[in-house]
Design a protein around this motif. Sequence first.
Motif, short mmCIF file in Angstrom:
data_model
loop_
_atom_site.label_atom_id
_atom_site.label_comp_id
_atom_site.label_asym_id
_atom_site.label_seq_id
_atom_site.Cartn_x
_atom_site.Cartn_y
_atom_site.Cartn_z
N CYS A 65 0.71 -1.26 -0.18
CA CYS A 65 0.00 0.06 -0.02
C CYS A 65 0.86 1.18 0.00
CB CYS A 65 -0.97 -0.05 1.21
SG CYS A 65 -2.43 -0.88 1.06
N LEU A 66 1.94 1.18 0.71
CA LEU A 66 2.97 2.33 0.73
C LEU A 66 3.13 2.75 -0.61
CD1 LEU A 66 4.98 1.77 3.99
CD2 LEU A 66 3.40 3.85 3.35
N MET A 77 0.50 3.94 -2.99
CA MET A 77 0.37 5.50 -2.67
C MET A 77 1.26 6.06 -3.31
SD MET A 77 -1.71 5.81 0.90
CE MET A 77 -0.54 4.79 2.02
N LEU A 109 0.55 6.56 -6.99
CA LEU A 109 -0.68 7.17 -7.23
C LEU A 109 -0.32 8.79 -6.83
CD1 LEU A 109 -3.38 5.05 -5.30
CD2 LEU A 109 -3.54 5.65 -7.66
N LYS A 110 0.40 9.08 -6.03
CA LYS A 110 0.76 10.36 -5.81
C LYS A 110 1.44 11.07 -6.98
CE LYS A 110 2.81 13.26 -2.08
NZ LYS A 110 3.49 13.33 -0.78
N MET A 116 -6.98 4.75 -0.14
CA MET A 116 -5.85 5.14 -0.58
C MET A 116 -5.65 6.60 -1.07
SD MET A 116 -3.19 1.74 -1.63
CE MET A 116 -4.37 1.68 -3.04
N LEU A 117 -6.64 6.71 -1.84
CA LEU A 117 -6.94 8.29 -2.51
C LEU A 117 -7.34 8.88 -1.69
CD1 LEU A 117 -8.47 7.27 -6.09
CD2 LEU A 117 -6.02 8.05 -5.42
N GLU A 118 -8.28 8.95 -0.73
CA GLU A 118 -8.55 9.62 0.35
C GLU A 118 -7.53 10.06 1.33
OE1 GLU A 118 -12.20 10.28 3.57
OE2 GLU A 118 -11.92 8.48 2.65
N GLN A 119 -6.61 8.95 1.61
CA GLN A 119 -5.50 9.25 2.58
C GLN A 119 -4.47 10.27 1.95
OE1 GLN A 119 -4.71 7.85 5.34
NE2 GLN A 119 -2.40 8.30 5.61
N LEU A 120 -4.69 10.11 0.50
CA LEU A 120 -3.60 11.01 -0.35
C LEU A 120 -4.28 12.78 -0.34
CD1 LEU A 120 -2.28 8.82 -2.90
CD2 LEU A 120 -1.05 9.67 -0.97
N TYR A 163 -7.25 13.24 -1.86
CA TYR A 163 -8.01 13.45 -3.07
C TYR A 163 -9.38 13.37 -2.89
CZ TYR A 163 -3.85 12.52 -6.26
OH TYR A 163 -2.76 12.56 -6.77
N VAL A 180 -2.93 3.43 6.13
CA VAL A 180 -4.06 4.11 5.62
C VAL A 180 -4.96 4.08 6.90
CG1 VAL A 180 -5.76 3.89 3.73
CG2 VAL A 180 -3.51 2.68 3.60
#
Length: 241
Positions: free
Chosen positions: A164-165, A168, A171-172, A200-204, A206, A232
């Motif tokens: 997941c790291l 992300m 994705l970033k 993951m997107l919410e964590q970033l 988005y 996350v």
Amino acid sequence: MKDTDTIVNIINKLPKGYVFTYEDFMHEVKSKQAAVKALNRMVASGKIAKLSKGKYFKPEQSVFGTLAPEQYQVVKDLLEDNNKLIGYLTGLSVYNQLGLTTQVSNTIQIGKNEVRPAFKRAHYKIAFIRQKNTITKDSIPLLQLLDAIKYIKKIPDTTVAKACLRFMAILKEKSAEDIKTIIRLALKYPPSTRALLGAMLEQLGYTEHLQTLKASLNPITTYKIEDLEQIVHTTNNWNIV
């Protein structure tokens, strides 16, 4: 010019590791038999190597011996048809390229709209993953990423948290347009994949288009993906337990 000389001249211009069949020479020689005989003589002399039945490659030598062709070359006939994309490398074939694992597999996985049973080619196992989205050159990197998210628990030599790291981090670096596209493509993936992508997107940070993902999920369904809480922090918002 003799057929053999014609074939030798063509092969001399090919890059090392390039995979070909007798069909690649049919516009230049008189018959299939002539091409096959010439190629088999070149195999016997060591000028070219045989990958599998009817498939040859121009070998590259190293201190460890003859190097195998790149995976794309091994299966390129399964990825393109008359210059049209019909498949792409995915799964075990690209986990290493995505920085998800250090392992390299002898299984080559291919994403296609229409799949077929797995089979052997040389020392490789060729397996298939059904892709419900249209396959285009621009969508392939995003589909590869979504496939990896889908099979997160099967990525070798890593943990779900580490994967997941890495997801992300990838994705970033994507553009806003790519994020919009990956969300659209994700709608044809299983709910657990959509939920993890959303978390993951919410964590970033988005927010745009995330409601589309959220609305595609059953609000009472939970998804078991362990060991994510420290990485996350938005899993509860996506029913990930």
